[in-house]
Design a protein around this motif. Structure first.
Motif, PDB file in Angstrom:
ATOM      1  N   ASN A   1      21.597   1.092 -17.876  1.00  9.16           N
ATOM      2  CA  ASN A   1      20.945   1.346 -16.592  1.00  9.16           C
ATOM      3  C   ASN A   1      21.259   2.756 -16.116  1.00  9.16           C
ATOM      4  O   ASN A   1      22.254   3.353 -16.526  1.00  9.16           O
ATOM      5  N   THR A   2      20.431   3.264 -15.225  1.00  5.18           N
ATOM      6  CA  THR A   2      20.725   4.552 -14.610  1.00  5.18           C
ATOM      7  C   THR A   2      21.808   4.382 -13.558  1.00  5.18           C
ATOM      8  O   THR A   2      22.131   3.265 -13.138  1.00  5.18           O
ATOM      9  N   ALA A   3      22.347   5.498 -13.108  1.00  2.32           N
ATOM     10  CA  ALA A   3      23.365   5.461 -12.055  1.00  2.32           C
ATOM     11  C   ALA A   3      22.805   4.811 -10.798  1.00  2.32           C
ATOM     12  O   ALA A   3      23.494   4.033 -10.121  1.00  2.32           O
ATOM     13  N   GLU A   4      21.558   5.121 -10.488  1.00  4.24           N
ATOM     14  CA  GLU A   4      20.946   4.574  -9.282  1.00  4.24           C
ATOM     15  C   GLU A   4      20.762   3.059  -9.411  1.00  4.24           C
ATOM     16  O   GLU A   4      20.982   2.305  -8.459  1.00  4.24           O
ATOM     17  N   GLU A   5      20.368   2.590 -10.606  1.00  5.71           N
ATOM     18  CA  GLU A   5      20.173   1.154 -10.822  1.00  5.71           C
ATOM     19  C   GLU A   5      21.498   0.392 -10.711  1.00  5.71           C
ATOM     20  O   GLU A   5      21.553  -0.677 -10.105  1.00  5.71           O
ATOM     21  N   LEU A   6      22.549   0.956 -11.296  1.00  6.83           N
ATOM     22  CA  LEU A   6      23.846   0.293 -11.209  1.00  6.83           C
ATOM     23  C   LEU A   6      24.359   0.267  -9.775  1.00  6.83           C
ATOM     24  O   LEU A   6      24.965  -0.713  -9.335  1.00  6.83           O
ATOM     25  N   GLY A   7      24.128   1.349  -9.042  1.00  9.83           N
ATOM     26  CA  GLY A   7      24.527   1.369  -7.640  1.00  9.83           C
ATOM     27  C   GLY A   7      23.819   0.281  -6.845  1.00  9.83           C
ATOM     28  O   GLY A   7      24.435  -0.420  -6.029  1.00  9.83           O
ATOM     29  N   THR A   8      22.541   0.121  -7.098  1.00  7.22           N
ATOM     30  CA  THR A   8      21.753  -0.877  -6.388  1.00  7.22           C
ATOM     31  C   THR A   8      22.280  -2.283  -6.634  1.00  7.22           C
ATOM     32  O   THR A   8      22.252  -3.138  -5.732  1.00  7.22           O
ATOM     33  N   ARG A   9      22.783  -2.537  -7.837  1.00  8.79           N
ATOM     34  CA  ARG A   9      23.311  -3.867  -8.168  1.00  8.79           C
ATOM     35  C   ARG A   9      24.492  -4.238  -7.261  1.00  8.79           C
ATOM     36  O   ARG A   9      24.799  -5.407  -7.076  1.00  8.79           O
ATOM     37  N   PHE A  10      25.171  -3.220  -6.712  1.00  4.60           N
ATOM     38  CA  PHE A  10      26.280  -3.478  -5.791  1.00  4.60           C
ATOM     39  C   PHE A  10      25.920  -3.135  -4.350  1.00  4.60           C
ATOM     40  O   PHE A  10      26.790  -3.030  -3.493  1.00  4.60           O
ATOM     41  N   GLY A  11      24.639  -2.926  -4.109  1.00  5.09           N
ATOM     42  CA  GLY A  11      24.209  -2.661  -2.741  1.00  5.09           C
ATOM     43  C   GLY A  11      24.428  -1.227  -2.300  1.00  5.09           C
ATOM     44  O   GLY A  11      24.441  -0.946  -1.094  1.00  5.09           O
ATOM     45  N   PHE A  12      24.612  -0.289  -3.246  1.00  9.04           N
ATOM     46  CA  PHE A  12      24.830   1.121  -2.908  1.00  9.04           C
ATOM     47  C   PHE A  12      23.554   1.920  -3.118  1.00  9.04           C
ATOM     48  O   PHE A  12      22.834   1.713  -4.103  1.00  9.04           O
ATOM     49  N   ASP A  13      23.306   2.857  -2.234  1.00 13.62           N
ATOM     50  CA  ASP A  13      22.246   3.849  -2.441  1.00 13.62           C
ATOM     51  C   ASP A  13      22.927   5.186  -2.718  1.00 13.62           C
ATOM     52  O   ASP A  13      23.324   5.893  -1.790  1.00 13.62           O
ATOM     53  N   VAL A  14      23.084   5.519  -3.994  1.00 16.84           N
ATOM     54  CA  VAL A  14      23.842   6.724  -4.349  1.00 16.84           C
ATOM     55  C   VAL A  14      23.039   7.999  -4.112  1.00 16.84           C
ATOM     56  O   VAL A  14      23.586   9.102  -4.242  1.00 16.84           O
ATOM     57  N   THR A  15      21.770   7.861  -3.756  1.00 12.46           N
ATOM     58  CA  THR A  15      21.003   9.052  -3.381  1.00 12.46           C
ATOM     59  C   THR A  15      21.232   9.414  -1.922  1.00 12.46           C
ATOM     60  O   THR A  15      20.791  10.476  -1.470  1.00 12.46           O
ATOM     61  N   ASP A  16      21.906   8.538  -1.196  1.00 16.01           N
ATOM     62  CA  ASP A  16      22.174   8.746   0.233  1.00 16.01           C
ATOM     63  C   ASP A  16      23.538   9.416   0.397  1.00 16.01           C
ATOM     64  O   ASP A  16      24.553   8.898  -0.061  1.00 16.01           O
ATOM     65  N   GLU A  17      23.548  10.543   1.069  1.00 18.40           N
ATOM     66  CA  GLU A  17      24.793  11.283   1.282  1.00 18.40           C
ATOM     67  C   GLU A  17      25.852  10.439   1.993  1.00 18.40           C
ATOM     68  O   GLU A  17      27.055  10.649   1.793  1.00 18.40           O
ATOM     69  N   ALA A  18      25.407   9.471   2.773  1.00 21.86           N
ATOM     70  CA  ALA A  18      26.352   8.629   3.520  1.00 21.86           C
ATOM     71  C   ALA A  18      27.278   7.859   2.592  1.00 21.86           C
ATOM     72  O   ALA A  18      28.453   7.628   2.925  1.00 21.86           O
ATOM     73  N   PHE A  19      26.779   7.442   1.432  1.00 23.23           N
ATOM     74  CA  PHE A  19      27.636   6.720   0.478  1.00 23.23           C
ATOM     75  C   PHE A  19      28.802   7.592   0.052  1.00 23.23           C
ATOM     76  O   PHE A  19      29.956   7.146   0.006  1.00 23.23           O
ATOM     77  N   TRP A  20      28.527   8.852  -0.249  1.00 24.89           N
ATOM     78  CA  TRP A  20      29.575   9.758  -0.729  1.00 24.89           C
ATOM     79  C   TRP A  20      30.541  10.125   0.389  1.00 24.89           C
ATOM     80  O   TRP A  20      31.748  10.258   0.154  1.00 24.89           O
ATOM     81  N   HIS A  21      30.015  10.277   1.607  1.00 22.86           N
ATOM     82  CA  HIS A  21      30.895  10.536   2.756  1.00 22.86           C
ATOM     83  C   HIS A  21      31.877   9.382   2.947  1.00 22.86           C
ATOM     84  O   HIS A  21      33.057   9.595   3.254  1.00 22.86           O
ATOM     85  N   ALA A  22      31.392   8.157   2.763  1.00 23.01           N
ATOM     86  CA  ALA A  22      32.257   6.982   2.957  1.00 23.01           C
ATOM     87  C   ALA A  22      33.398   6.969   1.940  1.00 23.01           C
ATOM     88  O   ALA A  22      34.550   6.673   2.280  1.00 23.01           O
ATOM     89  N   SER A  23      33.089   7.305   0.689  1.00 21.74           N
ATOM     90  CA  SER A  23      34.136   7.351  -0.336  1.00 21.74           C
ATOM     91  C   SER A  23      35.117   8.475  -0.061  1.00 21.74           C
ATOM     92  O   SER A  23      36.341   8.303  -0.193  1.00 21.74           O
ATOM     93  N   LEU A  24      34.614   9.628   0.332  1.00 21.76           N
ATOM     94  CA  LEU A  24      35.490  10.762   0.629  1.00 21.76           C
ATOM     95  C   LEU A  24      36.335  10.498   1.875  1.00 21.76           C
ATOM     96  O   LEU A  24      37.443  11.039   1.995  1.00 21.76           O
ATOM     97  N   GLN A  25      35.841   9.648   2.773  1.00 18.79           N
ATOM     98  CA  GLN A  25      36.623   9.316   3.964  1.00 18.79           C
ATOM     99  C   GLN A  25      37.871   8.532   3.589  1.00 18.79           C
ATOM    100  O   GLN A  25      38.910   8.638   4.264  1.00 18.79           O
ATOM    101  N   VAL A  26      37.808   7.745   2.522  1.00 23.09           N
ATOM    102  CA  VAL A  26      38.999   7.041   2.039  1.00 23.09           C
ATOM    103  C   VAL A  26      40.095   8.042   1.716  1.00 23.09           C
ATOM    104  O   VAL A  26      41.268   7.859   2.058  1.00 23.09           O
TER     105      VAL A  26
END
Length: 632
Positions: free
Chosen positions: A570-595
């Motif tokens: 699967n593509t990165a985007e497809e795998l992200g979707t399987r876990f409810g993530f939208d990896v094209t959305d900057e908010a996802f990356w901000h959330a990880s970096l906030q950790v």
């Protein structure tokens, strides 16, 4: 540090490189490649005129998929067996000769895959899958191959390039690997007077985690003396490899080398840009951590003094916090990893036992062994894990990382070679997740100095994967751009490396202490292009996964292994979707970096109280010095 470090063993597969079984296997591999080429010709698997796929095409598709998978497995297992010797002894000529022979056969598979991509693109993955279950099982990989068809040279050129690459970029990469693994340095260590200790380079670099700042400085100075000795050869390798890549990328129709890297990693440009934008916004937090770390070290190395204006010296990037014993024996380190893995599941903890009992691991540094660490798939669901154990908490984290790859390999064992052609960005998922398990297990029960020490190790790793890799992306981008026009000299490569480090680290790093030879140190520049940024993707995606795990552990466990097994399908985007993530959305990356930012905040609070305690202790010691009156 008195433990005997483990070495790996592959003798149950073949007794040696000269064993009859290995020689026979090499011959069988060569015959399999020839039969595969004949099968492709028989079914005319290559670009063809547009037409509708028929039942016979489905049968042909299944036949070449099965034959390709069988041959690719033979090649991969033999390469891993030969490299298990070459990696720990780069002077072994038998191993190098065997690798060369295996690479020659492997080079004949690449143009066949290019032909298959063209054929699939014309007939259509869905139409082929409709005619055969085996083709249907490989629908994801066929989609990727069809996409690749737009970026291929013609059949003759792809064949020629595959053959020439073995004496071109592959040979230059091998040269870099061999001369860097055989390099040593003279280190002036405390207690030796003016005497020196000659150490292999991985051991010298391991001294960057020594608690003594004098040792760390001595190691840094030794590196600055040693790397120039091989800089001429490495600059030639860099120029050759990047020059070849520029030429081939143009012929394949890629506008930029980064575009080729994004395709190879199954990551869209939108996802990459969202991640990079979030990283840019996060850099002040990392730089704040570096300045806090510098202040802490200054206060503890010079009791009674505080300098809040310090930037961190390069030698101290990996320095342990000098408030806790940062030395870890092998037994302690592997125990930490196993216990942390057990908090997730018994099978994950059991993998550590298998790795020890079945001798998957080679841990010690020694002359002629390649530097760094890696995990390499081997036969069935086994792996080979190479480490350069330095006796630090960071070494334990690295061990967790590589064993995470090994766990991923156990989940991929059920997949075929075409199904498990892992893009780097997704290959880091399990390794980062396992590292995070170790960190979280420690933070769950540690406080005070020990908690500060663990946060330090974790933030060292995060800073390398986010900030230092930012410098590597900047550097490699500039190398590709300049190499379009001319070759690059040593001094120019050094200056480009300095500039990239200054831009990435900003005011968190003392610019006078940059490491200009990191372009030699990192083997990634000499293998896959833009190899580095996928580590950042893996870290931040892994942190997102860990948050998902904590919110619903049972649901996560029920689907995690399947996600790992599909990382090549699967593509990165497809795998992200399987876990409810939208990896094209900057908010996802901000959330990880906030950790990571939250851990920086915890670190800063603990560091401030530690500095205050050190100053008070120093003041009390001065007051109660010789001749001072003490009050009970």
């Amino acid at each position: 540090m008195t433990d005997t470090l483990p070495t790996w063993s592959v003798a149950d597969v073949h007794e040696s490189l000269t064993a009859r079984t290995f020689v026979d296997a090499i011959e069988q591999m060569s015959a399999s490649v020839e039969r595969l080429e004949a099968l492709f010709d028989h079914h005319d698997i290559r670009i063809t005129d547009p037409r509708t796929a028929e039942a016979g095409d489905g049968i042909a598709c299944a036949a070449v998929i099965e034959a390709y998978n069988q041959t690719a497995t033979q090649v991969a297992n033999l390469r891993a067996f030969a490299y298990s010797t070459a990696a720990v002894d780069t002077r072994n000529e038998n191993a190098q000769a065997a690798l060369s022979q295996i690479e020659s056969s492997d080079s004949r598979l690449a143009p066949l895959l290019a032909r298959f991509a063209e054929w699939v693109n014309v007939l259509g993955p869905d139409a082929l899958a409709a005619h055969n279950d085996i083709a249907g099982d490989h629908l994801g990989p066929m989609y990727r191959l069809a996409e690749r068809a737009a970026h291929q040279m013609n059949e003759g050129e792809e064949h020629l390039y595959a053959a020439l690459a073995t004496t071109g970029s592959a040979a230059w990469a091998r040269l870099h690997r061999e001369i860097t693994s055989q390099l040593g340095a003279d280190v002036v260590l405390p207690g030796t007077g003016n005497g020196t200790s000659h150490l292999p380079m991985p051991a010298v670099r391991g001294l960057a985690t020594d608690p003594d700042p004098i040792v760390r400085q001595a190691a840094y100075d030794a590196e600055m003396e040693a790397w120039p000795q091989i800089a001429t050869a490495c600059a030639a390798a860099m120029n050759a490899i990047k020059g070849e890549a520029n030429t081939v990328n143009r012929r394949r129709g890629w506008e930029t080398p980064l575009g080729a890297s994004l395709y190879a990693n199954s990551v869209s440009r939108a996802t990459f840009d969202a991640m990079q934008s979030a990283i840019t916004a996060s850099l002040p937090s990392f730089r704040s951590w570096m300045r806090t770390k510098a202040t802490l070290h200054h206060a503890l190395d010079h009791p009674g003094e505080i300098d809040h204006g310090d930037a961190l010296a390069w030698r101290d990037l990996f320095a342990p916090v000098p408030v806790a014993d940062g030395r870890v024996s092998w037994t302690e380190g592997i125990g930490l990893v196993r216990n942390a893995f057990a908090t997730y599941s018994a099978p994950l903890a059991g993998l550590v036992d298998r790795a020890i009992d079945e001798r998957w691991i080679d841990a010690g540094s020694r002359d002629g062994k390649v530097g760094g660490a890696f995990c390499m798939p081997f036969v069935d669901d086994r792996s080979l894990v190479l480490l350069n154990w330095s006796g630090s908490v960071d070494s334990a984290q690295t061990t967790a990382h590589e064993l995470g790859h090994a766990y991923h390999n156990t989940q991929l064992a059920q997949r075929t070679p075409l199904q498990k052609r892992l893009p780097m960005a997704l290959a880091e998922t399990a390794s980062i997740f396992c590292e995070t398990l170790v960190v979280e297990a420690g933070l769950a029960h540690l406080d005070g100095a020990d908690r500060l020490a663990l946060l330090d190790v974790d933030l060292i790793g995060s800073t390398q994967v986010v900030v230092d890799i930012r410098s590597r992306v900047l550097f490699e981008t500039e190398v590709f751009a300049r190499r379009q026009k001319r070759t690059l000299g040593i001094s120019e490569l050094n200056e480009m490396m300095r500039e990239a480090q200054v831009e990435a680290y900003g005011d968190g790093l003392d610019h006078d202490t940059c490491h200009p030879y990191m372009w030699i140190v990192k083997p990634h520049y000499y293998s896959s292009h833009f190899y580095n940024w996928p580590y950042t993707y893996g870290l931040l995606f892994g942190l997102g996964l860990f948050s998902e795990y904590r919110s619903d552990p049972e649901r996560f466990r029920s689907s995690y292994d399947d996600l790992l097994s599909r990382a090549g399908m699967n593509t990165a985007e497809e795998l992200g979707t399987r876990f409810g993530f939208d990896v094209t959305d900057e908010a996802f990356w901000h959330a990880s970096l906030q950790v990571i930012a939250d851990r920086v905040a915890q670190y800063s609070q603990l560091a401030e109280s530690t500095v205050e305690a050190a100053v008070e202790a120093r003041a009390g010691s001065t007051t109660a010095g010789p001749g001072a009156r003490q009050h009970g």
